[in-house]
Design a protein around this motif. Structure first.
Motif, PDB file in Angstrom:
ATOM      1  N   LYS A  14      16.019   7.207   7.386  1.00 33.36           N
ATOM      2  CA  LYS A  14      16.535   7.373   8.737  1.00 33.36           C
ATOM      3  C   LYS A  14      17.855   6.617   8.957  1.00 33.36           C
ATOM      4  O   LYS A  14      18.655   6.996   9.792  1.00 33.36           O
ATOM      5  N   ASN A  61       5.547   4.363   2.004  1.00 30.15           N
ATOM      6  CA  ASN A  61       6.009   5.556   2.723  1.00 30.15           C
ATOM      7  C   ASN A  61       6.754   5.173   4.005  1.00 30.15           C
ATOM      8  O   ASN A  61       7.767   5.789   4.348  1.00 30.15           O
ATOM      9  N   GLU A  62       6.264   4.158   4.712  1.00 29.01           N
ATOM     10  CA  GLU A  62       6.926   3.717   5.934  1.00 29.01           C
ATOM     11  C   GLU A  62       8.317   3.149   5.623  1.00 29.01           C
ATOM     12  O   GLU A  62       9.288   3.434   6.311  1.00 29.01           O
ATOM     13  N   LEU A  63       8.417   2.353   4.549  1.00 28.25           N
ATOM     14  CA  LEU A  63       9.716   1.808   4.138  1.00 28.25           C
ATOM     15  C   LEU A  63      10.684   2.928   3.759  1.00 28.25           C
ATOM     16  O   LEU A  63      11.857   2.902   4.132  1.00 28.25           O
ATOM     17  N   ARG A  64      10.188   3.917   3.017  1.00 26.04           N
ATOM     18  CA  ARG A  64      11.037   5.058   2.633  1.00 26.04           C
ATOM     19  C   ARG A  64      11.539   5.791   3.880  1.00 26.04           C
ATOM     20  O   ARG A  64      12.700   6.170   3.965  1.00 26.04           O
ATOM     21  N   PHE A  65      10.639   5.996   4.840  1.00 32.36           N
ATOM     22  CA  PHE A  65      10.994   6.684   6.076  1.00 32.36           C
ATOM     23  C   PHE A  65      12.096   5.923   6.813  1.00 32.36           C
ATOM     24  O   PHE A  65      13.074   6.504   7.263  1.00 32.36           O
ATOM     25  N   ILE A  66      11.928   4.599   6.924  1.00 33.08           N
ATOM     26  CA  ILE A  66      12.923   3.764   7.613  1.00 33.08           C
ATOM     27  C   ILE A  66      14.262   3.838   6.892  1.00 33.08           C
ATOM     28  O   ILE A  66      15.316   4.001   7.520  1.00 33.08           O
ATOM     29  N   SER A  99       0.856  -1.183   0.000  1.00 30.40           N
ATOM     30  CA  SER A  99       0.000   0.000   0.000  1.00 30.40           C
ATOM     31  C   SER A  99       0.897   1.241   0.000  1.00 30.40           C
ATOM     32  O   SER A  99       2.100   1.157   0.266  1.00 30.40           O
ATOM     33  N   ASN A 100       0.316   2.380  -0.297  1.00 35.96           N
ATOM     34  CA  ASN A 100       1.082   3.636  -0.254  1.00 35.96           C
ATOM     35  C   ASN A 100       1.639   3.871   1.146  1.00 35.96           C
ATOM     36  O   ASN A 100       2.761   4.359   1.291  1.00 35.96           O
ATOM     37  N   ASP A 101       0.859   3.525   2.177  1.00 38.18           N
ATOM     38  CA  ASP A 101       1.339   3.677   3.556  1.00 38.18           C
ATOM     39  C   ASP A 101       2.567   2.802   3.809  1.00 38.18           C
ATOM     40  O   ASP A 101       3.526   3.241   4.439  1.00 38.18           O
ATOM     41  N   ASP A 102       2.520   1.545   3.306  1.00 34.17           N
ATOM     42  CA  ASP A 102       3.668   0.642   3.456  1.00 34.17           C
ATOM     43  C   ASP A 102       4.904   1.226   2.775  1.00 34.17           C
ATOM     44  O   ASP A 102       5.997   1.222   3.343  1.00 34.17           O
TER      45      ASP A 102
END
Length: 127
Positions: free
Chosen positions: A122, A114-119, A109-112
């Motif tokens: 970081k 975005n979360e992977l990109r964020f991780i 999903s887009n949320d998944d």
């Protein structure tokens, strides 16, 4: 320093999950917990528990009248060791090839994403 954590079978994971949830516990406590979710006989559970003690994954407190059992490794440590073993066996030790396969084949999903990109953003870059 990396701990050398022994390999744990699928059945042994069930016992570890009970101990990670609450420890220390007696063998009877563990049997009671597992009989709710499995059709294992008490003897089977005791055998698995003995195996975990022999592997030095579970400790035993023998100072009480009834022996109590407790995990010698955290759930995180065992999950990490299992993941590393899996990556070595299936993907030749390369995390990247496993991630690429999962990302290409799985519908994220887009949320998944975005979360992977964020991780990843970081995570510090290696020199």
């Amino acid at each position: 320093m990396e701990k050398n954590i022994p390999s744990i079978s699928e059945s042994e994971w069930e016992i570890m999950n009970v101990l990670w949830d609450k420890a220390p516990q007696t063998a009877n406590d563990i049997i009671y917990s597992l009989q709710e979710s499995t059709d294992w006989k008490p003897k089977t559970i005791r055998t698995l528990l003995d195996r975990l003690v022999q592997k030095n994954v579970v400790g035993v407190n023998k100072s009480l009248r009834v022996y109590t059992f407790y995990p010698l490794y955290t759930q995180d440590e065992c999950q990490r060791a299992e993941t590393e073993s899996f990556i070595k066996r299936i993907y030749g030790g390369t995390l990247k090839s496993m991630l690429v396969q999962f990302i290409q084949e799985d519908t994220l999903s887009n949320d998944d994403i975005n979360e992977l990109r964020f991780i990843l953003n970081k995570k510090p870059k290696k020199q």
